[in-house]
Design a protein around this motif. Sequence first.
Motif, PDB file in Angstrom:
ATOM      1  N   THR A  33       0.856  -1.194   0.000  1.00  0.00           N
ATOM      2  CA  THR A  33       0.000   0.000   0.000  1.00  0.00           C
ATOM      3  C   THR A  33       0.890   1.242   0.000  1.00  0.00           C
ATOM      4  OG1 THR A  33      -0.038   0.173   2.419  1.00  0.00           O
ATOM      5  CG2 THR A  33      -1.701  -1.241   1.393  1.00  0.00           C
ATOM      6  N   GLU A  34       0.285   2.409  -0.163  1.00  0.00           N
ATOM      7  CA  GLU A  34       1.068   3.647  -0.141  1.00  0.00           C
ATOM      8  C   GLU A  34       1.698   3.859   1.237  1.00  0.00           C
ATOM      9  OE1 GLU A  34       1.964   5.662  -2.639  1.00  0.00           O
ATOM     10  OE2 GLU A  34       1.023   4.141  -3.892  1.00  0.00           O
ATOM     11  N   ILE A  35       0.932   3.585   2.276  1.00  0.00           N
ATOM     12  CA  ILE A  35       1.498   3.675   3.634  1.00  0.00           C
ATOM     13  C   ILE A  35       2.585   2.624   3.804  1.00  0.00           C
ATOM     14  CG2 ILE A  35       0.961   3.289   6.083  1.00  0.00           C
ATOM     15  CD1 ILE A  35      -1.777   4.581   5.530  1.00  0.00           C
ATOM     16  N   GLY A  36       2.324   1.423   3.283  1.00  0.00           N
ATOM     17  CA  GLY A  36       3.300   0.344   3.374  1.00  0.00           C
ATOM     18  C   GLY A  36       4.615   0.668   2.682  1.00  0.00           C
ATOM     19  N   LYS A  37       4.559   1.419   1.595  1.00  0.00           N
ATOM     20  CA  LYS A  37       5.789   1.808   0.896  1.00  0.00           C
ATOM     21  C   LYS A  37       6.682   2.655   1.797  1.00  0.00           C
ATOM     22  CE  LYS A  37       3.757   1.671  -3.730  1.00  0.00           C
ATOM     23  NZ  LYS A  37       3.281   2.477  -4.887  1.00  0.00           N
ATOM     24  N   LYS A  38       6.066   3.502   2.585  1.00  0.00           N
ATOM     25  CA  LYS A  38       6.845   4.334   3.523  1.00  0.00           C
ATOM     26  C   LYS A  38       7.461   3.462   4.615  1.00  0.00           C
ATOM     27  CE  LYS A  38       4.161   8.581   2.767  1.00  0.00           C
ATOM     28  NZ  LYS A  38       3.377   8.092   1.635  1.00  0.00           N
ATOM     29  N   ILE A  39       6.695   2.479   5.084  1.00  0.00           N
ATOM     30  CA  ILE A  39       7.231   1.547   6.091  1.00  0.00           C
ATOM     31  C   ILE A  39       8.365   0.716   5.480  1.00  0.00           C
ATOM     32  CG2 ILE A  39       6.681  -0.423   7.572  1.00  0.00           C
ATOM     33  CD1 ILE A  39       3.840   0.700   7.820  1.00  0.00           C
TER      34      ILE A  39
ATOM     35  N   LEU B 140       4.199  -5.598  11.235  1.00  0.00           N
ATOM     36  CA  LEU B 140       2.800  -5.840  11.567  1.00  0.00           C
ATOM     37  C   LEU B 140       1.921  -4.652  11.193  1.00  0.00           C
ATOM     38  CD1 LEU B 140       3.159  -7.648  15.018  1.00  0.00           C
ATOM     39  CD2 LEU B 140       2.546  -8.664  12.821  1.00  0.00           C
ATOM     40  N   ALA B 141       2.443  -3.436  11.376  1.00  0.00           N
ATOM     41  CA  ALA B 141       1.689  -2.248  10.966  1.00  0.00           C
ATOM     42  C   ALA B 141       1.457  -2.261   9.457  1.00  0.00           C
ATOM     43  CB  ALA B 141       2.444  -0.984  11.377  1.00  0.00           C
ATOM     44  N   ASP B 142       2.495  -2.604   8.723  1.00  0.00           N
ATOM     45  CA  ASP B 142       2.363  -2.739   7.266  1.00  0.00           C
ATOM     46  C   ASP B 142       1.313  -3.784   6.913  1.00  0.00           C
ATOM     47  OD1 ASP B 142       3.566  -2.710   4.346  1.00  0.00           O
ATOM     48  OD2 ASP B 142       3.577  -4.808   4.979  1.00  0.00           O
ATOM     49  N   ARG B 143       1.320  -4.898   7.648  1.00  0.00           N
ATOM     50  CA  ARG B 143       0.413  -6.014   7.330  1.00  0.00           C
ATOM     51  C   ARG B 143      -1.049  -5.662   7.630  1.00  0.00           C
ATOM     52  NH1 ARG B 143       3.276 -10.285   9.453  1.00  0.00           N
ATOM     53  NH2 ARG B 143       4.421  -9.974   7.514  1.00  0.00           N
ATOM     54  N   VAL B 144      -1.293  -5.020   8.745  1.00  0.00           N
ATOM     55  CA  VAL B 144      -2.666  -4.636   9.080  1.00  0.00           C
ATOM     56  C   VAL B 144      -3.228  -3.704   8.005  1.00  0.00           C
ATOM     57  CG1 VAL B 144      -4.095  -3.346  10.703  1.00  0.00           C
ATOM     58  CG2 VAL B 144      -2.412  -4.972  11.570  1.00  0.00           C
TER      59      VAL B 144
ATOM     60  N   GLU C 157      -6.691  -2.770   3.378  1.00  0.00           N
ATOM     61  CA  GLU C 157      -6.796  -1.985   2.144  1.00  0.00           C
ATOM     62  C   GLU C 157      -6.795  -2.827   0.873  1.00  0.00           C
ATOM     63  OE1 GLU C 157      -4.250   1.578  -0.075  1.00  0.00           O
ATOM     64  OE2 GLU C 157      -4.146   1.378   2.117  1.00  0.00           O
ATOM     65  N   ILE C 158      -6.037  -3.936   0.882  1.00  0.00           N
ATOM     66  CA  ILE C 158      -5.843  -4.717  -0.347  1.00  0.00           C
ATOM     67  C   ILE C 158      -6.360  -6.148  -0.236  1.00  0.00           C
ATOM     68  CG2 ILE C 158      -4.156  -5.573  -2.013  1.00  0.00           C
ATOM     69  CD1 ILE C 158      -4.327  -2.548  -2.037  1.00  0.00           C
ATOM     70  N   ILE C 159      -5.829  -6.906   0.702  1.00  0.00           N
ATOM     71  CA  ILE C 159      -6.064  -8.349   0.720  1.00  0.00           C
ATOM     72  C   ILE C 159      -7.511  -8.703   1.032  1.00  0.00           C
ATOM     73  CG2 ILE C 159      -5.441 -10.531   1.829  1.00  0.00           C
ATOM     74  CD1 ILE C 159      -2.640  -9.377   2.282  1.00  0.00           C
ATOM     75  N   GLU C 160      -8.044  -8.176   2.122  1.00  0.00           N
ATOM     76  CA  GLU C 160      -9.410  -8.529   2.518  1.00  0.00           C
ATOM     77  C   GLU C 160     -10.444  -8.128   1.474  1.00  0.00           C
ATOM     78  OE1 GLU C 160     -11.589  -8.848   6.783  1.00  0.00           O
ATOM     79  OE2 GLU C 160     -10.721  -6.896   6.293  1.00  0.00           O
ATOM     80  N   PRO C 161     -10.401  -6.898   0.937  1.00  0.00           N
ATOM     81  CA  PRO C 161     -11.368  -6.533  -0.109  1.00  0.00           C
ATOM     82  C   PRO C 161     -11.263  -7.440  -1.335  1.00  0.00           C
ATOM     83  CG  PRO C 161     -10.344  -4.555   0.787  1.00  0.00           C
ATOM     84  CD  PRO C 161      -9.586  -5.727   1.342  1.00  0.00           C
TER      85      PRO C 161
END
Length: 221
Positions: free
Chosen positions: A52-58, A80-84, A89-93
């Motif tokens: 995700t965009e947030i994940g890219k920063k992490i 874990l923050a990246d995973r949540v 945002e991506i996997i569950e939807p």
Amino acid sequence: MDKSDQKEGKKNMFITFEGIEGSGKTTQIKYINDFLKSKGYDVILTREPGGTEIGKKIRSILLNPLNKNINSLTELLLYLADRVQHIKEIIEPALNSGKIVLCDRYMDASVVYQGFARGLGIDFIYQLHNILIPDIRPNLTFLLDLDPNIGLFRARKQIINGDRPSKEIRFEEESILFHKKVREGYLKIAGIDPCRFKIIDASLDENQIKNTISNYLLETI
């Protein structure tokens, strides 16, 4: 459910790819993404960290070699923050809409890298996952198994050739002992959950690996 129903998106599936550095999992997951799409499946290709965009920063924090002194628990909590965020945002939807999700690394990487190799404890990682992410588990995991000496040789060659970003090589700079622990951890958890894991010999030719995985998926999904 027959194959036509699956291709219409009526059955979701969560497939992860795991392995040590240089095992070729990123190359293979791209092959399989193209293969499944060519067969008519609705597929989402993603990765951890950085899906995700947030994940890219992490990701920029976690993989940067300048951050070599990061505390092991801090490292874990960032993953874990990246995973949540990634799940919400991506996997569950995607799974809820009936897609096949292909993910380059997931929870097993945390179990092995932080729980096993960093020494935080496998049970500790599972406990945190059960609290934060109780219902999202892979249906199938391909473990590309490889001698760490070969994997690191491949990875460092890719770095020299510019095929790996120089700002994302913190784990490649870890000791060979660390990478041996990672491999040992992967084989241990694969042995605990043999129904989910499919171990692939990553020393084989790229096309052999691709065909092995493709044929297995044709029989499975």
